[in-house]
Write a protein that holds these residues in place. Structure first.
Motif: not given
Lengths: 428, 428
Positions: A173-177, A234-235, A240-244
């Motif tokens: 969801s892109g939510a923060g902690f 969230a960053a 992490a997602r950017d590097m798969g």
């Protein structure tokens, strides 16, 4: 058929009530599998009039737990109270009185396991605790028995459902902690005081138990390096997602030159790793061994009914042993290994930096790694001007060298901010 | 420390040589874990001068397998010859002579397990066979012991690495069956005669063993309904992908109203199912039980070294039992369940049809399902004119009703061709 074995259940909360339910519902099957009926002889509770999820005759309930385990006719004791005391005293008394014990008490085992193991040895009775780690997932028995002819070299576990739910929610969801934690609390996946879960205490207790069994040595919760997920942003998750990759809270137990590294911290793992697809509140334990290679054990890591399944599995075994006049394998700590301090543990780091957008920045950052003897695996440069960013993934190095590198980066003029630092696991 | 236990290894091929290697390399650890050293007393081979992957003193090698197991001083026998005879006679002789036996022989267990179990009971010795199903993955011990207090309701297994490699290759490359098989043969994942793997015989043997253990009843390979993957086409795989699924060869063991359905066939499973991400030659077994919920066990399903890991794990257990003068749980077949014929098994079908592109086609096809009492879950209409297609996924129905529906569809004028028929699993 043999005469019944008498079982006392200590605690009748979410796990205990399911243990009682299964004992009632599965009694015929249990008797057939064990070779003797199991008779529920008593259930120790804190309050006689508390609401319960299972129906019980009043005469089986007692608030006198110690009286129950020492009354002389109890063959088997199930301890699902949790916490250190009175659980420890009750287990010790049960063993001294000739009962075999099944417990789900990870905190007690991780803090003071050896006292219990020695009491079980002295009494010649069984102490089984499959339910203490990863709920319903059979993992301790495979480590103790199935892999007993192999050499386990590493265990990576997602062993806390609360934190996995939160991290998974942040990822999807892109939510923060804070928001993800709040949702986990609303849904009952996190406690009102979530410290034990989100700060990794629960996972550290499980890491201690896993490391002890995997490496035939003694590891306590205090030996486990621990970082929770409350600082994961969230960053971090986006990076992490950017590097798969995905971010998971891992319990990591490794053998390195004969010494044990046991630690709990968030880490990025490649999306292709079998642990990456463990979603929601599920748990999984990934095991690497010399001969078997890579194994994974997956399932529900908590909950009354799944945990009760693990308790009952142990109960069948200790009951069979009792009938056969024998006991299962006890503690195996013959290897007596050294513990590797976190600074000497070898890991890789993912570091994301806001940097000045000018020539020479990459060289300066690369030098900061080289100065600590850390070699770089990949660097990605992104954005321009005020948005200029560097994303660096190191090759494996000691955690001390990597931490020193990050400290140095934070103090460099050209580095405006270190926006994400996270260890990378499961990449080789 | 106790005096050594003497082990005879029957067979020194890819598994046997790794068993011998591990016995040699891990001897100190094995002794510490068992409580007695393991002494390799002899290795039975077909030819004394064959090349081997492990170094062995000449005096340990013999071609007289029956002489080895009956010589009187053998405590433990590892049978990794495979096949029915002479393996069966050797195991029976070993048990009669007081040895406990560890075997990896799925074919023998699935064909004639009860004979062996009864011989083990009569001799009061152990017969363990974790390596017979899914190689290194601990699955039989969890079913027999960890889940002994629970009620297993379903087992879905990817238990044949060759077919999983082929189907995975078809999925990732779009290749047809013949090309994917050819590549698997080139890479050593498939035999020159691939029948046992691709026609599902190997998986059916494992399904029989899994069903027996999961449901406490006797199931033989002959009881298992079997379809292989040689008829799976690139179009089937593409069609699965279109609906967010993958094709896997599954060993399925289900309990339905107390009766057992045991079957092996290709099936479409949703990409979100934990089994869907089992790639290449890996195996995994997904277990559903009443209290534990959904568990999965994943790892290498074959290979000398992984299989040897499973053998050695069993060897440690039976050695400990021998020392303790006891034995582990034997066969548990008390439930003596009926077997459900394939026609009465409840499944769902995915059916893809080339149809005439005219009004009323969908209604006519829907009627064909309704006539057999089968309700439709989804219909997708694709293409126009000569390319008009219907893709139908049924709700669960008996396999007989679904098969009759497909037969009827094949004979309908408006249906030009039934291009893909496959069962759907793991969707609920």
């Amino acid at each position: 058929m043999n005469s019944p074995l008498k079982v006392a259940v200590l605690g009748c909360g979410s796990v205990g009530s399911q243990v009682v339910r299964l004992l009632q519902e599965q009694s015929d099957d249990l008797a057939a599998r064990i070779g003797a009926p199991i008779e529920l002889a008593g259930v120790a509770v804190r309050r006689l009039d508390a609401p319960r999820e299972v129906e019980l005759p009043d005469e089986l309930l007692t608030t006198d737990a110690i009286g129950l385990v020492t009354r002389g006719d109890i063959d088997l004791v199930v301890e699902v109270i949790g916490g250190i005391e009175p659980a420890r005293s009750l287990i010790l008394a049960a063993l001294e009185n000739g009962a075999s014990v099944v417990t789900a008490n990870k905190a007690l085992l991780a803090e003071d396991g050896p006292t219990l193991y020695e009491a079980a040895d002295k009494a010649g009775r069984d102490l089984y605790f499959e339910a203490a780690v990863a709920g319903a997932i059979p993992i301790l028995r495979p480590l103790r028995e199935s892999l007993a002819g192999d050499k386990v070299t590493r265990v990576l576990g997602i062993v806390n459902g609360t934190t996995n739910f939160i991290l998974d929610k942040m990822d999807t969801s892109g939510a923060g902690f804070a928001d993800a934690l709040s949702e986990a609390q609303d849904l009952g996946y996190a406690e009102a005081d979530p410290t034990a879960d989100v700060e990794g205490f629960d996972a550290a207790a499980k890491a201690a138990i896993l490391a002890s069994l995997a490496f035939h040595t003694r590891v306590t919760a205090a030996d486990v390096y621990r970082e929770g997920i409350s600082e994961v942003t969230a960053a971090d998750v986006a990076s992490a997602r950017d590097m798969g990759s995905v971010v998971k809270l891992l319990a990591i137990c490794e053998l390195r030159d004969g010494a044990v590294s046991a630690r709990v911290h968030p880490a990025m793992i490649p999306a292709s790793h079998p642990l990456a697809s463990v979603r929601g509140a599920y748990n999984a334990v990934f095991v690497e061994s010399e001969a078997a290679g890579q194994l994974m054990f997956y399932g529900p890591g908590a909950g009354g009914s799944p945990t009760a399944s693990a308790v009952l599995g142990d109960l069948v075994t200790v009951a069979r042993n009792k009938l056969a006049g024998t006991r299962g394998a006890g503690e195996s700590a013959y290897a007596a290994r050294e513990l590797l301090p976190m600074g000497e543990t070898v890991t890789s780091y993912h570091v994301q930096l806001d940097v000045d957008d000018r020539a020479g920045v990459l060289a300066a950052v690369a030098n900061a790694f080289a100065d600590q003897g850390v070699s770089i695996q990949t660097v990605r440069q992104e954005g321009r001007g005020a948005d200029a960013q560097l994303v660096v993934v190191s090759h494996p190095a000691t955690d001390a060298a990597l931490a020193a590198t990050v400290d140095h980066l934070r103090n460099m003029d050209i580095v405006r901010d270190v926006t994400s630092v996270m260890r990378v696991e499961g990449a080789e």
